[in-house]
Design a protein around this motif. Structure first.
Motif, mmCIF file in Angstrom:
data_model
loop_
_atom_site.group_PDB
_atom_site.id
_atom_site.type_symbol
_atom_site.label_atom_id
_atom_site.label_comp_id
_atom_site.label_asym_id
_atom_site.label_seq_id
_atom_site.Cartn_x
_atom_site.Cartn_y
_atom_site.Cartn_z
ATOM 1 N N GLY A 20 0.834 -1.198 0.180
ATOM 2 C CA GLY A 20 0.084 0.109 -0.098
ATOM 3 C C GLY A 20 0.808 1.375 0.264
ATOM 4 O O GLY A 20 1.381 1.610 0.989
ATOM 5 N N ARG A 21 1.170 1.699 -1.315
ATOM 6 C CA ARG A 21 1.924 3.014 -1.203
ATOM 7 C C ARG A 21 1.293 4.321 -1.298
ATOM 8 O O ARG A 21 0.057 4.183 -1.195
ATOM 9 N N GLY A 22 1.718 5.502 -0.514
ATOM 10 C CA GLY A 22 1.330 6.699 -0.368
ATOM 11 C C GLY A 22 0.003 6.427 0.655
ATOM 12 O O GLY A 22 -0.888 7.399 0.561
ATOM 13 N N GLY A 23 -0.061 5.783 1.671
ATOM 14 C CA GLY A 23 -0.897 5.285 2.709
ATOM 15 C C GLY A 23 -2.174 4.763 2.121
ATOM 16 O O GLY A 23 -3.356 4.614 2.701
ATOM 17 N N ASP A 24 -2.260 4.073 0.906
ATOM 18 C CA ASP A 24 -3.406 3.158 0.537
ATOM 19 C C ASP A 24 -3.573 2.076 1.430
ATOM 20 O O ASP A 24 -2.701 1.281 1.984
ATOM 21 N N THR A 25 -4.750 1.986 1.620
ATOM 22 C CA THR A 25 -5.180 0.712 2.834
ATOM 23 C C THR A 25 -6.112 -0.302 1.773
ATOM 24 O O THR A 25 -6.456 -1.390 2.247
ATOM 25 N N VAL A 60 12.790 -0.207 -5.244
ATOM 26 C CA VAL A 60 12.424 -1.377 -5.557
ATOM 27 C C VAL A 60 12.847 -2.406 -4.494
ATOM 28 O O VAL A 60 12.290 -3.275 -4.024
ATOM 29 N N LEU A 61 14.346 -2.258 -4.018
ATOM 30 C CA LEU A 61 14.754 -3.133 -3.143
ATOM 31 C C LEU A 61 14.017 -3.006 -1.954
ATOM 32 O O LEU A 61 13.578 -4.036 -1.003
ATOM 33 N N ARG A 62 13.699 -1.757 -1.430
ATOM 34 C CA ARG A 62 12.987 -1.658 -0.134
ATOM 35 C C ARG A 62 11.521 -2.178 -0.348
ATOM 36 O O ARG A 62 10.972 -2.841 0.758
ATOM 37 N N SER A 63 10.748 -2.069 -1.350
ATOM 38 C CA SER A 63 9.331 -2.873 -1.800
ATOM 39 C C SER A 63 9.473 -4.215 -1.506
ATOM 40 O O SER A 63 8.859 -4.926 -0.941
ATOM 41 N N GLY A 95 9.782 6.798 1.387
ATOM 42 C CA GLY A 95 11.252 6.877 1.526
ATOM 43 C C GLY A 95 11.613 8.221 1.460
ATOM 44 O O GLY A 95 11.095 9.199 1.570
ATOM 45 N N PRO A 96 12.909 8.434 1.608
ATOM 46 C CA PRO A 96 13.734 9.649 1.885
ATOM 47 C C PRO A 96 13.642 10.399 0.408
ATOM 48 O O PRO A 96 13.454 9.605 -0.881
#
Length: 368
Positions: A39-44, A74-77, A64-65
């Motif tokens: 859920g990117r950008g606060g998506d639920t 991508v690695l963090r995802s 992220g920063p």
């Protein structure tokens, strides 16, 4: 059967649309299906409502920063999705990843290869390679992509084409269609945003040529939600539009309820993608009865055949779009509607279930 389908986003990209539709069709066939995503950008939740028969697991993915690169993102995802999914992975009979991020996160899995990318960023290239070679079984949505997989990696994939929400695009509300026409006039539509893979610069050049014989026709671009950073390409696109003195209408992501009428109200649909695995947005246009012009790629020849017009250059694209706008072609329109109607998600789910059962049989045999 307990099935986990994994995707990388909640936004309306082709692979995500595929994942949700397949999940709903599998659940309607009596399977226990869970869709996992970030859920990117606060998506639920996802960009549209999903059948309550499908369980959803949306894993929070904080921003992220400001200077985070695409490779680092991508690695963090992968790390965030892997950490969340690993706690439940063993509870599923089938783990099926739909993209390279979720395939890297899932561990042992089935992978659908929608299309094959060619990355130059080291992190992306390594993730892409792992997501092809490490899964224990593969599905492709077209024979052309399966051939690429066989030629490049020696991997044999089952081919299971996409479905399409035929009824949703073929029977749109006349008032909603009229509203788009009142707002936009006559228009050529493309859906997918402004990015290299979608052939956006070629379409811009084609539209500049199309304006001569069709000065009243606008170019409308919908969609565009993406994980990648295409700001440089978008800047080049905008600069070229200014040089050509044209002003396309860029809608950005279109609310899901509004998309079918936007497609159905178009006078033609342009699909000049440089790389595709199937062309779901183009198939939706055929369901709506809209004339379709696509780039002449083997995969699009395979999928669309006599239902589409084909072009290889901006000039040819302009010519085919002009023909689509001026020459009635009821035979091609009928062929397009019939083609789209044959691609059901129910059929796709049945073929996936047969594929899953074969994987189970292989696993049982190998364990003995």
């Amino acid at each position: 059967m307990k099935i986990a389908l994994l995707t990388y986003s909640t936004k309306p990209r082709g692979g995500v649309v595929h994942t949700l539709a397949l999940a709903e069709a599998l659940a309607a066939a009596g399977q226990q299906v869970t869709v996992w995503s970030l859920g990117r950008g606060g998506d639920t939740g996802f960009f549209r409502e999903v059948s309550p028969a499908v369980a959803l697991r949306v894993v929070p993915f904080p921003d992220g920063p400001a200077d985070e690169t695409v490779g680092a993102r991508v690695l963090r995802s992968i790390a965030v999705l892997r950490k969340a999914f690993s706690q439940s992975a063993s509870s599923y009979d089938i783990v099926h990843a739909q993209d390279c991020i979720s395939a890297n996160a899932a561990g042992p899995c089935i992978r659908t290869v929608h299309h094959i990318d060619h990355f130059t960023t080291p992190e992306l290239a390594a993730c892409h390679e792992r997501a092809i070679v490490e899964p224990h079984a593969h599905v492709c949505v077209s024979g052309a992509v399966a051939t690429e997989l066989a030629d490049g990696w020696g991997i044999k994939a089952d081919v299971i084409p996409n479905g399409v929400a035929y009824d949703r695009f073929s029977t749109t509300d006349p008032a909603a269609r009229d509203a788009w026409r009142q707002r936009l006039g006559r228009y050529v539509l493309t859906v997918g945003g402004i990015e290299p893979r979608k052939g956006s610069l070629d379409l811009l050049e084609a539209y500049a040529l199309l304006r001569g014989p069709h000065p009243d026709v606008r170019l409308v671009i919908g969609g565009g939600e993406t994980l990648f950073d295409y700001r440089d390409y978008r800047a080049r696109w905008e600069a070229r539009a200014a040089e050509l003195s044209i002003e396309p209408v860029v809608l950005g992501p279109v609310p899901e309820p509004d998309l079918p009428s936007l497609v159905a109200a178009a006078d033609a649909f342009a699909f000049p993608s440089a790389k595709e695995g199937f062309g779901l947005a183009a198939m939706e246009a055929l369901a709506a009865g809209v004339p379709l012009v696509v780039r002449d790629l083997p995969v699009l020849r395979e999928v669309f055949g006599p239902a589409a017009r084909f072009a290889t250059t901006p000039a040819a694209l302009a010519g085919e779009l002009s023909a689509a706008l001026t020459v009635p072609d009821p035979a091609r329109r009928t062929a397009g509607r019939e083609l789209a109607a044959r691609h059901t998600w129910e059929a796709a789910a049945e073929r996936h279930l047969a594929f899953y059962n074969r994987q189970g049989a292989v696993s049982s045999a190998s364990s003995r």
